[in-house]
Motif scaffolding. Structure first.
Motif, PDB file in Angstrom:
ATOM      1  N   ARG A  37       2.710  51.196  15.811  1.00 47.58           N
ATOM      2  CA  ARG A  37       4.511  51.518  16.983  1.00 47.58           C
ATOM      3  C   ARG A  37       5.630  52.248  15.710  1.00 47.58           C
ATOM      4  NH1 ARG A  37       4.154  46.422  19.708  1.00 47.58           N
ATOM      5  NH2 ARG A  37       2.777  45.072  18.513  1.00 47.58           N
ATOM      6  N   GLU A  38       6.338  52.486  17.102  1.00 50.24           N
ATOM      7  CA  GLU A  38       7.242  53.455  16.909  1.00 50.24           C
ATOM      8  C   GLU A  38       8.444  53.111  14.934  1.00 50.24           C
ATOM      9  OE1 GLU A  38       8.425  55.678  17.941  1.00 50.24           O
ATOM     10  OE2 GLU A  38       7.956  55.779  19.548  1.00 50.24           O
ATOM     11  N   PRO A  47       1.900  51.589  26.775  1.00 51.72           N
ATOM     12  CA  PRO A  47       3.459  50.209  26.980  1.00 51.72           C
ATOM     13  C   PRO A  47       4.262  50.008  25.780  1.00 51.72           C
ATOM     14  CG  PRO A  47       1.155  49.224  27.120  1.00 51.72           C
ATOM     15  CD  PRO A  47       0.909  50.326  26.159  1.00 51.72           C
ATOM     16  N   GLU A  48       4.094  50.540  24.865  1.00 50.34           N
ATOM     17  CA  GLU A  48       5.301  49.464  23.627  1.00 50.34           C
ATOM     18  C   GLU A  48       5.092  51.558  23.365  1.00 50.34           C
ATOM     19  OE1 GLU A  48       4.502  46.851  20.993  1.00 50.34           O
ATOM     20  OE2 GLU A  48       3.329  46.321  21.928  1.00 50.34           O
ATOM     21  N   LEU A  49       5.262  52.384  23.371  1.00 47.90           N
ATOM     22  CA  LEU A  49       5.708  54.234  22.933  1.00 47.90           C
ATOM     23  C   LEU A  49       5.831  55.137  24.380  1.00 47.90           C
ATOM     24  CD1 LEU A  49       2.370  54.753  20.814  1.00 47.90           C
ATOM     25  CD2 LEU A  49       4.432  53.405  20.036  1.00 47.90           C
ATOM     26  N   ASN A  50       7.031  55.581  23.748  1.00 48.49           N
ATOM     27  CA  ASN A  50       7.681  56.541  25.034  1.00 48.49           C
ATOM     28  C   ASN A  50       8.023  55.481  26.147  1.00 48.49           C
ATOM     29  OD1 ASN A  50       8.015  59.246  25.415  1.00 48.49           O
ATOM     30  ND2 ASN A  50       6.331  59.175  27.235  1.00 48.49           N
ATOM     31  N   GLN A  51       8.423  54.372  25.884  1.00 51.15           N
ATOM     32  CA  GLN A  51       8.991  53.518  27.085  1.00 51.15           C
ATOM     33  C   GLN A  51       8.034  53.522  28.220  1.00 51.15           C
ATOM     34  OE1 GLN A  51      12.220  55.574  28.562  1.00 51.15           O
ATOM     35  NE2 GLN A  51      13.497  55.119  26.991  1.00 51.15           N
ATOM     36  N   GLY A  52       7.071  53.624  27.856  1.00 50.08           N
ATOM     37  CA  GLY A  52       5.425  52.739  28.442  1.00 50.08           C
ATOM     38  C   GLY A  52       4.762  54.253  29.805  1.00 50.08           C
ATOM     39  N   ARG A  53       5.273  54.992  29.233  1.00 52.69           N
ATOM     40  CA  ARG A  53       5.403  56.789  30.167  1.00 52.69           C
ATOM     41  C   ARG A  53       3.539  57.347  30.020  1.00 52.69           C
ATOM     42  NH1 ARG A  53      10.915  58.617  30.616  1.00 52.69           N
ATOM     43  NH2 ARG A  53      10.587  58.894  28.713  1.00 52.69           N
TER      44      ARG A  53
END
Length: 789
Positions: free
Chosen positions: A590-591, A644-650
């Protein structure tokens, strides 16, 4: 055992038992082993063909062949293998028989140089896709960093295979990550194949016999990884006479010894390699700083015993041990008082394998394999302080260590069954007991509590089992298919995963030398690698799939074409492959999370799961024999991730997404004693994430504003390496002097980029913050001297 396993075993028994035990009327079988006439080494992939009918077969990994033909008064067979003299056999064909073949190696004047693919089967006629066999003799001729021959760096020159960063030996195959490569040394998995923070691999080329890389179209006999299989076989040991070879280089030396224990019955091979960077730098460190001792070194040890128990049985015992150690020790003395602080980082592999080969009958070959493997890294610090308290001399000791490892015990049984020249059936099964220790903190000493020891961390055990069957089936003269299925299960903490994996590949001959190919493979992987390092640092944690973290899965679809070319009496092979590979249940930290402080009890809370997609096309043109040999490879590829939890899901590009990747390899033999080789590589720059600004939220609190993940591209990477080798013949053997240039035109390739912070000048001006590139290696000349006796 689960019911699906029982069904597969029953099906295998019904399919193979009658054919294995009964000889068909009017047919006979010729079987045996093909070996090197000079050393007794088994030869892999030797073609054994009946020229009159075109029917034939090839030797397996252990040099065994079986060919069933119609009964006749006599039959003539042709046994051929690149680099060896062809042998023609005239045999009576009235009964089944065993016939072992010894092939004589061609002299350097006759054989020229072979670069890629030591098998006799033409590329257009093989059903396998994405598979390349690289002769070790040619690996040794290519330029090497600091003169150290490296198997993995040569594989990085192949299409579809990318390196991570400057100088590293990591493999990123068709958009996959390093943990998705199944790296086998004599059939035993090696979990970390890197030395010197990723700049060298653990494989000593002098101890290796065969290197095969499979990028797609995976046969059913391989499982447990998503992206590739790297199958490396050690030499078996010279059965005829004592032999040795080695080399002395700038940073390391190596030695390999092999020979018969009992001629034609038992043999051994032993190989060792060690760097001496620490020995060379230690006096300088001590001279510069009194009381400080620091250094780094790595070593490799390989050993193997080979025993021919009887005409049908052979035993092999092999092992590997390798370790890296970085240390920094300081000591300050004050009479009887002193302060000592020792810190270090170490990581390494241990493997062991016991194999039993048995020729069950003239068409059925069995291999039983018991293996053990362990990878471990340790970061630790120890302190000792001796001091006076009043008139008493006291000593305080304290140590703190962070430990992570993975261990496997495995049993595997494989069968090769050749009922007739149109079928080559393989089947078998494997059981693996995994033991994970994702992270453990150990502390000892005066902690101010009643006990003097704290141990945080425990082991997690898991079981993995698999069964497979595959058939390489010649449907007609034009069409040949490889059909297979693999069934895997994984049990961890009462959670069971099941994974059926169909595999199929096919080739269709359009003309005598042009074929179309296609393949499909479903793969699963029950172990994950947690990593936040881009340069191969050994801070990677192996963890299992759990009830919360699902296994990785992938599918790979591939289509392609292959053509055998002949131009001015020279043979070439041209191939093209396009692939599409969706991947599920990939994991990342995770971040803000990393390996520090990660233990077996909390690692699941630090990761997140997502998806990946890789697709692209590869072109490969190679020349395999003659005085000038080499290849040209080009890859056009895309590799993306979505969490989904990285790069705002993009959606974002994978760190080693590389749009264009090209390589040129040339080896020219001026004479049997003088060889010039060169490699040139080009690759689109790696993707990275850059800070877009820094904000001060308080007197002691800064906030870094990062842009979209991996949205910036570093500069393109390209490099030229050269090597000139000269061989001197001696009465006792030969000496090879090699001079090489790494990065011959001293290209400043990016290693990483950092933000140089702005600041205010005394005059009230302002120097703006700028990004700066760090380059690792300029032009590096090196010299090495190798020898054989």
């Amino acid at each position: 055992m689960t019911s699906p396993f029982r069904l597969i075993l029953l099906g295998l028994g019904l399919l193979t038992a009658p054919a294995a035990l009964a000889q068909q009327p009017g047919r006979f079988t010729i079987s045996g082993h093909v070996r090197d006439g000079a050393t007794g080494e088994s030869l892999i992939g030797v073609a054994v063909v009946n020229p009159a009918t075109g029917q034939g077969t090839a030797t397996n990994t252990y040099g065994f062949y079986s060919l069933t033909l119609p009964a006749a008064d006599s039959v003539k067979l042709l046994v051929s293998y690149l680099g060896y003299e062809k042998q023609r056999l005239g045999l009576k064909a009235d009964r089944s028989l065993t016939y072992d073949v010894r092939l004589k190696p061609l002299s350097a004047e006759l054989s020229g140089v072979e670069v890629v693919g030591s098998r006799e089967e033409k590329i257009s006629r093989s059903t396998r896709m994405g598979t390349i066999n690289v002769p070790v003799s040619q690996i040794k001729l290519l330029p090497a960093l600091f003169g150290e021959t490296d198997v993995l760096k040569v594989l990085q020159l192949l299409p579809g295979v990318q390196s991570g960063s400057e100088g590293s030996s990591g493999l990123y195959v068709r958009g996959g990550s390093p943990d998705q490569n199944l790296i086998l040394l004599d059939g035993t998995p090696v979990y970390n194949a890197a030395h010197l923070f990723g700049f060298f691999s653990v494989f000593n080329a002098d101890a290796i016999k065969n290197v095969e890389l499979i990028k797609g179209g995976f046969p059913a006999r391989y499982g447990g990884r998503l992206s590739s299989v790297l199958d490396i076989s050690m030499k078996e040991g010279n059965m005829e006479k004592f032999h040795g070879e080695g080399a002395v280089g700038i940073i390391a030396s190596r030695i390999t010894l092999e020979g018969p224990i009992k001629k034609d019955t038992a043999s051994f091979i032993f190989s060792a390699r060690r760097t001496y960077i620490d020995v060379l730098t230690q006096p300088l460190v001590k001279l510069a700083t009194e009381g400080v001792s620091a250094g780094y070194y790595f070593y490799d040890l390989n050993g193997k015993l080979n025993w021919k128990v009887g005409a049908r049985d052979r035993l092999y015992l092999s092992g590997y041990a390798g370790n890296d150690k970085f240390y920094a020790d300081t000591e300050e003395k004050r009479g009887e008082e002193y302060d000592r602080l020792d810190s270090g980082l170490g990581w390494g592999n241990r493997t062991a394998a016991l194999r039993w080969n048995r020729v069950v009958n003239d068409r059925l070959f069995m291999n039983t394999h018991l293996t053990y493997t362990r990878y471990q890294f340790l970061v630790g610090v120890e302190s000792e302080n001796r001091y006076y308290q009043g008139t008493d001399l006291k000593t305080d000791k304290f140590s703190l260590a962070y430990l992570s490892n993975i261990q496997d015990w495995s049993i595997k049984q494989d069968y090769d069954f050749v009922p007739n020249p149109n079928h080559y059936v393989r089947f078998g099964g494997q059981y693996i007991l995994h033991q994970f220790r994702p992270g453990a903190v150990q502390a000892k000493g005066d902690l101010g509590v009643p006990t003097d020891e704290v141990n945080i961390g425990s082991r997690v055990r898991a079981s993995e089992a698999g069964l497979y069957v595959e058939d390489d089936y010649r449907v007609s003269e034009r069409l040949k298919v490889n059909l297979g299925v693999r069934y895997n299960t994984f049990l961890v903490n009462k959670k069971v995963y099941h994974s059926p994996e169909p595999r199929v590949s096919a080739r269709f001959m359009l003309t005598e030398d042009v074929s179309l190919k296609a393949s499909y493979a479903r793969t699963s992987q029950f172990i994950h690698l947690l990593t936040n390092s881009g340069i191969g640092l050994p801070t990677d944690l192996w963890v299992p799939a759990t009830a919360k973290i699902k296994p990785q899965t992938a599918q790979q679809f591939a289509v392609g074409a292959a053509k055998d070319l002949r131009f001015h009496d020279e043979d070439f092979e041209l191939s093209f492959e396009a692939y599409y590979k969706p991947m599920n249940n990939l994991i990342e930290f995770r971040e803000g999370a990393d390996f520090l402080g990660t233990t077996d009890s909390d690692w699941e809370s630090k990761v997140t799961s997502g998806q990946g997609w890789a697709y692209g096309g590869e072109v490969f043109l190679q020349k395999k024999s003659g005085k000038t040999t080499g290849w040209i490879g080009y890859t056009l590829a895309w590799s993306n991730r979505k969490f989904p939890e990285l790069n705002q899901g993009r959606l974002y590009p994978y760190k080693y997404d590389r749009r264009h990747d090209a390589s040129l390899v040339v080896i020219h033999q001026f004479s049997p004693t003088l060889t010039l080789s060169g490699t040139w590589v080009y690759g689109t720059g790696n993707a990275t994430t850059l800070s877009q600004g820094r904000y001060q939220l308080g007197p002691f609190d800064d906030f870094e504003d990062y842009g979209p993940r991996n949205s910036y591209r570093m500069r393109a990477y390209h490099r030229l390496d050269l090597d000139l080798s000269h061989t001197k013949k001696k009465k006792w053997g030969e000496i090879v002097n090699s001079f090489s240039l790494y990065n011959a035109y001293s290209r400043k390739n990016p290693f990483y980029i950092y933000l140089d912070q702005g600041y205010s000048t005394p005059s009230g001006g302002m120097v703006e913050a700028v990004y700066k590139q760090v380059s690792l290696f300029p032009i590096i000349p090196s010299f090495s001297k190798s020898f054989k006796f």
